[in-house]
Every structure is written in structure tokens, then in C-alpha cells.
Write an enzyme that holds these catalytic residues in place. Structure first.
Site: not given
Length: 340
Positions: A72, A140, A170-171, A183, A252
Site C-alpha cells: 500500500r 506471496r 494469515k490466512h 476476492h 479477512d
């Protein structure tokens, strides 16, 4: 009367409506996205502003900052960090070097986060990568061997802590077998319970971590009717039981399209199933108000878990120098012929 939610903020500074709402709702914490990250000075002001609402220095101000494509806070204002796959590749060549590289990388990252007032980073993903793993995890992941994932994950979380930031498991109970992106749709996993032991092993090894995050995935072997986030059986028997995690359990992002119903309904089902906190990222006032009005207040064991997170918050190591940490990381990668 604390709301069992972590809420997003709509921009680089609080609006008057957000300030008033947050004062009344008293959420468990906040999460930043790119829309909140313009400069160091601006982010520090925003973090200080959030802490001033209820006069609390110890407050969850969180972010997803893993490195690679999940970042971010981006260059040129902030440092670019490598993905988990880079450290996984180094582990294949020199495990001890990989463990130290991931630790110093995480510590350098945490110093940058702490500088702008962030106290929790949703990192590290302990999902065990498989050939079929969806690209939502992909590079990731810290590896395809659970022992490796646990070793790198432990070093990463340790580095975060040394940098003054709490990491997150996570997750849970594992996203590595998902073949679609939660998502956008609900992943369904057919694996047998004995096969799933591979997936939960890294989480079990690091179960003493104060913060964890659930997965929006249906595991047929455990509960064919509910995703883990909304399954009393998965949360109670697997996350709290087999894994042994007794930290603060967040959903999440409750907005993900894998889940059905209104945002408030999704949150209610997750909290009723055993999650402590609903993670609501998108700063939509109607959704935040609905969660605050319809969900039970944060109390009991969930409040105690939140207080343990606050107690674990600490300052960065005073003698740590970020540039030296990054130079050490790069030297370890360079020695193995791996680019950061």
C-alpha cells in the site's frame, strides 16, 4: 462500548463525519490502503489523529504491506520490498541466509511502518504453496514445504516485532489449496483431514502470535456448508483447537465477493462463529454504521485478546538502522545470485 470491527478511512485525512462516527462507535482499530498513504508527514498526522479520538497510544492501526505486489505504501515515497518468493528461493540455496534475510527485511519494513504510526501489519502469509495454488497467493507464499514456511514466518514475525510492529498469521487455516480468488468467488477445498495437516502445520508452529486472520474458504472435510470465516466448527475445532491459536482472530476483508449477504450480515455470522473482529476495509459509511448498530459489543474473551495485542505493542529496537538492515539483506541475496 467497543465495536468489534476494524474500519477503513476514506482518504488521507479524517472527514468530520468519520471523526464523529469513530468517536461514537469506538472500533477495535483501523486499516490503511493506498488512498491513505500520500507522504510520511500526512500518514503520521492521520495516525496521531486516530489515536487522539479516544486518547489511546496503544491502538490497532494496520496495513497490508508484504512487499512485491501487495504494497500500500509505494515508491518513490517508500521503499520497495521483495515478495515472499524471493526468500523462498534463497531458502532453497541457503536456509540460514534466507531466515536472516527475511528477518532483517521485515525489521526494515516495520521501521518504516512504525515511523508513520502503524502498529499492526497483516504479514506473514503462512499459506503452503502448491502447484494448483491460485495467483491470489502465488509469489506471496514463503514456500511449498510447511517447515520452511514456518521457519521463514517465525523470522519475519520476529523482524516485525523488532521494528515495533505486530505481524499477523494469515490466512487460517490455509489458502494454499484454493484454486480461485476469494476476492471474487468462494474457493472450495476437497482435501481429506490428513492432507490438511500440511496446511495447518505452519500456523500451529506460530500459534503464539497475537493476531491472526481467517480465510474465506470452504473446507469440505471440516464444514461443507460454511466458509472458515463463518464456521463455528473450523474456528472452534481447527483454528482454536488443532492449531491452538488463542490470539485475536480477524476476518479477512468482509467485503470479499466469496461471502454472501449484506456487510452487516456477513460480520454478524463471522462473529457468531467465533471470529473476534470483522475487518471492513472500504470506508463506506453506511456499512460501518450497520456493523456498529447490529453487531454485539466487543467484550469477554475477545476484549481480553485485544488487550493482549495492545500489551504486545512496543517501540522499535533503538539501535536498529534501516539502511544497514537492507544492506545486510541485499548482501545475503547477492551471495546466492538472487535479485531483491
Amino acid at each position: 462500548m467497543k465495536t468489534p470491527a476494524i474500519f477503513g478511512v476514506s482518504g488521507p485525512e479524517l472527514t468530520a463525519d468519520e471523526r464523529d462516527f469513530f468517536r461514537d462507535a469506538d472500533p477495535a482499530g483501523y486499516i490503511y490502503f493506498a488512498r491513505n498513504c500520500e507522504s510520511r508527514e500526512q500518514m503520521r498526522r492521520l495516525s496521531d489523529d486516530l489515536r487522539s479520538i479516544h486518547g489511546r497510544d496503544r491502538l490497532i492501526i494496520s496495513i497490508d504491506q508484504e512487499g512485491g505486489r501487495v504494497a500500500r505504501m509505494k515508491p518513490p515515497e517508500w521503499t520497495r520490498y521483495p515478495s515472499g518468493e524471493v526468500f523462498s528461493g534463497l531458502y532453497d540455496i541457503a536456509p540460514a541466509s534466507a531466515i536472516e534475510a527475511v528477518r532483517v527485511n521485515a525489521q526494515a519494513m516495520a521501521l518504516e511502518l512504525a515511523e508513520v504510526g502503524i502498529s499492526v501489519n497483516y504479514h506473514a502469509p503462512l499459506d503452503v504453496r502448491r502447484p494448483e495454488t491460485d495467483d491470489a497467493i502465488g509469489d506471496r507464499a514463503l514456500g511449498s514445504d510447511p517447515q520452511q514456511v514456518a521457519a521463514l514466518g517465525r523470522a519475519l514475525l520476529n523482524g516485525m516485532q523488532r521494528g515495533g510492529v505486530i505481524g499477523c498469521l494469515k490466512h487460517m487455516p490455509g489458502h494454499g489449496r484454493a484454486t480461485c480468488d476469494s476476492h471474487h468467488e468462494m474457493p472450495v477445498v476437497d482435501a481429506l483431514p490428513e492432507e490438511l495437516e500440511i496446511d495447518i502445520a505452519p500456523f500451529r508452529a506460530l500459534s503464539d502470535t497475537p493476531v491472526g486472520m481467517s480465510a474465506h474458504i470452504v473446507f469440505k472435510a471440516w464444514d461443507p456448508d460454511h466458509p472458515a470465516t463463518q464456521s463455528p466448527k473450523v474456528i472452534g475445532d481447527i483454528i482454536r483447537g488443532a492449531i491452538g491459536f488463542d490470539g485475536l482472530l480477524l476476518t479477512d476483508d468482509i467485503d470479499m465477493q466469496a461471502l454472501e449477504g449484506s456487510i452487516a450480515e456477513r460480520s454478524q455470522r463471522a462473529l457468531a462463529a467465533g471470529c473476534d473482529i470483522a475487518l471492513n476495509c472500504w470506508a463506506k459509511m453506511d456499512d460501518m454504521v450497520a456493523i456498529a448498530e447490529t453487531c454485539p459489543v466487543l467484550d469477554g474473551e475477545s476484549l481480553a485478546r485485544l488487550e493482549r495485542v495492545h500489551a504486545a505493542m512496543g517501540a522499535p529496537d533503538a539501535d536498529a538502522e534501516r539502511n544497514e538492515l537492507l544492506a545486510k539483506r541485499d548482501a545475503l541475496l547477492d551471495a546466492a545470485g538472487i535479485a531483491a
